[in-house]
Design a protein around this motif. Structure first.
Motif, short mmCIF file in Angstrom:
data_model
loop_
_atom_site.label_atom_id
_atom_site.label_comp_id
_atom_site.label_asym_id
_atom_site.label_seq_id
_atom_site.Cartn_x
_atom_site.Cartn_y
_atom_site.Cartn_z
N ASN A 1 -10.87 6.69 -1.24
CA ASN A 1 -9.60 6.13 -0.79
C ASN A 1 -9.55 5.89 0.71
N ILE A 2 -9.05 4.71 1.07
CA ILE A 2 -8.65 4.46 2.46
C ILE A 2 -7.17 4.09 2.38
N SER A 3 -6.33 4.77 3.15
CA SER A 3 -4.90 4.48 3.09
C SER A 3 -4.41 3.93 4.42
N LEU A 4 -3.57 2.92 4.33
CA LEU A 4 -2.99 2.31 5.53
C LEU A 4 -1.49 2.36 5.41
N LEU A 5 -0.81 2.78 6.47
CA LEU A 5 0.65 2.80 6.45
C LEU A 5 1.16 1.58 7.21
N ILE A 6 2.00 0.80 6.52
CA ILE A 6 2.54 -0.43 7.15
C ILE A 6 4.04 -0.53 6.85
N GLU A 7 4.70 -1.48 7.50
CA GLU A 7 6.10 -1.74 7.17
C GLU A 7 6.16 -2.47 5.83
N THR A 8 7.13 -2.10 5.00
CA THR A 8 7.21 -2.70 3.66
C THR A 8 7.35 -4.22 3.74
N GLU A 9 8.01 -4.71 4.76
CA GLU A 9 8.17 -6.18 4.83
C GLU A 9 6.84 -6.90 5.07
N LYS A 10 5.81 -6.14 5.44
CA LYS A 10 4.48 -6.75 5.64
C LYS A 10 3.57 -6.54 4.42
N LYS A 11 4.09 -5.93 3.36
CA LYS A 11 3.22 -5.55 2.23
C LYS A 11 2.58 -6.77 1.56
N ARG A 12 3.40 -7.75 1.28
CA ARG A 12 2.91 -8.94 0.60
C ARG A 12 1.76 -9.58 1.38
N GLU A 13 2.01 -9.74 2.69
CA GLU A 13 1.00 -10.34 3.56
C GLU A 13 -0.27 -9.47 3.56
N ALA A 14 -0.08 -8.15 3.58
CA ALA A 14 -1.23 -7.24 3.61
C ALA A 14 -2.06 -7.37 2.34
N LEU A 15 -1.40 -7.40 1.17
CA LEU A 15 -2.14 -7.50 -0.09
C LEU A 15 -2.88 -8.84 -0.19
N LEU A 16 -2.23 -9.91 0.28
CA LEU A 16 -2.89 -11.22 0.24
C LEU A 16 -4.07 -11.26 1.21
N SER A 17 -3.88 -10.72 2.40
CA SER A 17 -4.96 -10.72 3.40
C SER A 17 -6.13 -9.87 2.93
N LEU A 18 -5.85 -8.71 2.36
CA LEU A 18 -6.93 -7.85 1.87
C LEU A 18 -7.67 -8.54 0.73
N ASN A 19 -6.93 -9.26 -0.11
CA ASN A 19 -7.57 -9.97 -1.22
C ASN A 19 -8.59 -10.97 -0.70
N LYS A 20 -8.17 -11.68 0.33
CA LYS A 20 -9.04 -12.69 0.91
C LYS A 20 -10.25 -12.03 1.59
N GLY A 21 -9.98 -11.00 2.35
CA GLY A 21 -11.04 -10.37 3.14
C GLY A 21 -11.99 -9.51 2.33
N LEU A 22 -11.52 -8.90 1.27
CA LEU A 22 -12.37 -7.93 0.55
C LEU A 22 -12.98 -8.48 -0.72
N PHE A 23 -12.28 -9.43 -1.38
CA PHE A 23 -12.77 -9.85 -2.70
C PHE A 23 -13.28 -11.30 -2.73
N HIS A 24 -13.10 -12.04 -1.63
CA HIS A 24 -13.60 -13.42 -1.60
C HIS A 24 -14.57 -13.56 -0.45
N LYS A 25 -15.78 -13.86 -0.79
CA LYS A 25 -16.82 -13.93 0.27
C LYS A 25 -16.75 -15.28 0.96
#
Ligand code: ADP
Ligand code: ASP
Ligand code: MG
Length: 439
Positions: free
Chosen positions: A415-439
């Motif tokens: 596990n790696i955990s990151l604490l962010i503001e909830t209003e940034k959650k959507r952006e964070a999940l989309l950015s992580l998707n791009k950065g981690l699962f799409h080469k």
């Protein structure tokens, strides 16, 4: 013995219940079938309870009438023979009779729990009536006879095991046992529940208690996806996960599993298979003790997080300081999720704010206390030992410029955990998707 749990959407229409009957009778294996309430029912019951707590009897009556009408349509499509139609109507009238009785009684927290229990009682009794109508021999096991939580709200697997074995022994020679998810009795002997989404937890506890061959969680998606499919478009199912990885994802917000639902099966080494009722041939996700290669497997996020920072000059060179802080959280039975320390401050997060006031009062004895709300933990799950290097860089880089309030790495290898503001959650999940699962 297998345990098969079907969620709200899986039993949400009469045709779906017919389909579930086909699935559970497809082979001759012994099984416990755990059902949730018909989808929408628990939400409606929660709303009725809230109206009753506010004393809004007419609002509650309206909602009860709407729910009753829904069940009148439901049972007529579910059942077709005169005798079972009669039985179906009787079941609905009994439970709605109880719900209406609550309108005229003094409403309390415990009555509310009894109200919430009606959903699972209705779905299992209607399903059982349908099985009988189509000539399937089955036993209806009341969960309130064996599902038990102690004074700390923790399920007691030994008690569940003992009671379940007694019930199974009473019904020797039967193959299909139908029971309610979610509901239980508590230490005071009152009707209680395992919290929202708790039917997964019921299935896992039953699987652990019976040392089942497998627990199957049947839902409306083909297994655990690599990211939240409600937010991210191009997610995909993960074929295999270890218990540790699945437990982290469930705890940190992957709604497909109740937060505690992996722990009992993990403890008793019972594999869990996540399957799709609408697409039974799909492979789904198999959760077991097997460690699977692949560094980053999935991302999930949990909302409603509160960060507490305690700044204290007394912390400098003082051993025993953290113990004193933790004792306060222990006293108020409030779990801590993330924690970071520096020489003069401790920052930690909690998600249960029911005792926040009392906790803060005691923490103030130690120094200045700062509280931040509306935060989310984004959790990246995988097997980080097998990754050679660079994993944390990759995660941080994928977060673009989203401000990180806290980072936790190394607490577990999964596990790696990151604490962010909830209003940034959507952006964070989309950015992580791009950065981690799409080469
Ligand atoms: P059930 O009523 O069968 O218990 P839930 O609604 O509780 O079903 O859980 C299934 C839902 O979980 C899916 O429809 C999906 O929207 C949501 N979900 C959230 N995160 C994930 C994830 N990582 N993988 C799969 N489903 C997820
Ligand atoms: N019916 C309960 C709920 O909606 C339990 C469950 O579905 O798992 O929370
Ligand atoms: Mg659920």
């Amino acid at each position: 013995m297998k345990v098969l749990k079907f969620g709200g959407t899986s039993v949400g229409l009469p045709q779906r219940m017919h389909h579930v009957a086909q699935l559970v009778t497809a082979d001759k294996e012994s099984k416990v079938v755990v059902l949730s309430a018909v989808s929408g029912t628990t939400n409606a019951l929660v709303e009725i309870g809230e109206l009753l707590l506010k004393g809004n009897k007419s609002g509650a009556t309206k909602k009860i009438d709407t729910l009753y009408d829904k069940y009148l349509d439901f049972y007529k499509e579910l059942l077709s023979e005169e005798e079972s139609l009669f039985k179906g109507k009787e079941i609905i009238d009994t439970h709605f009779g109880f719900i209406r009785y609550l309108l005229d009684s003094s409403f309390s927290e415990w009555k509310e729990k009894e109200l919430l229990a009606q959903g699972e009682l209705l779905s299992t009794k209607l399903f059982y009536t349908y099985l009988k109508e189509i000539g399937i021999k089955a036993v209806l096991l009341p969960a309130l006879d064996f599902m038990y939580i102690d004074e700390d709200g923790e399920p007691d697997v030994e008690y569940i095991r003992e009671k379940l074995h007694e019930r199974l022994a009473d019904n020797k020679g039967n193959q299909i046992f139908v029971t309610q998810g979610f509901i239980c009795k508590n230490a005071e002997g009152l009707i209680d529940n395992l919290k929202r989404g708790g039917s997964d937890y019921s299935a896992s506890l039953i699987g652990a208690a019976l040392q089942a061959d497998e627990v199957q969680i049947w839902t409306d998606i083909s297994g655990m996806h690599n990211n939240d499919p409600r937010i991210v478009e191009d997610t995909f199912p993960i074929a295999e996960l270890s218990f540790e990885e699945a437990a982290e994802l469930a705890y940190f917000g992957a709604k497909i599993l109740h937060p505690s639902s992996i722990l009992p099966t993990q403890k008793y080494n019972v594999p869990v298979h996540l399957l799709n009722t609408m697409q039974p041939q799909a492979k789904g996700t198999l959760i077991s003790s097997k460690q699977n290669p692949g560094a980053i497997k999935a991302v999930a996020a949990k909302d409603g997080i509160i960060a507490i920072k305690i700044k204290s000059s007394r912390m400098l060179l003082a051993y025993g300081f953290l113990r004193k802080i933790f004792e306060i959280f222990e006293k108020y039975k409030t779990p801590i999720d993330m924690i970071t320390t520096s020489e003069v401050a401790v920052s930690l997060t909690i998600d249960d704010d029911s005792q926040l006031g009392a906790i803060l009062d005691e923490l103030k004895e130690f120094g200045t206390v700062q509280v931040d709300e509306e935060l989310s933990i984004v959790c990246i799950v995988g097997d980080f030992v097998s990754e050679k290097k660079g994993i944390i860089e990759k995660v941080i880089h994928s977060m673009n410029d989203i401000p990180l309030r806290m980072v936790s790495f190394g607490g577990s290898k999964n596990n790696i955990s990151l604490l962010i503001e909830t209003e940034k959650k959507r952006e964070a999940l989309l950015s992580l998707n791009k950065g981690l699962f799409h080469k």
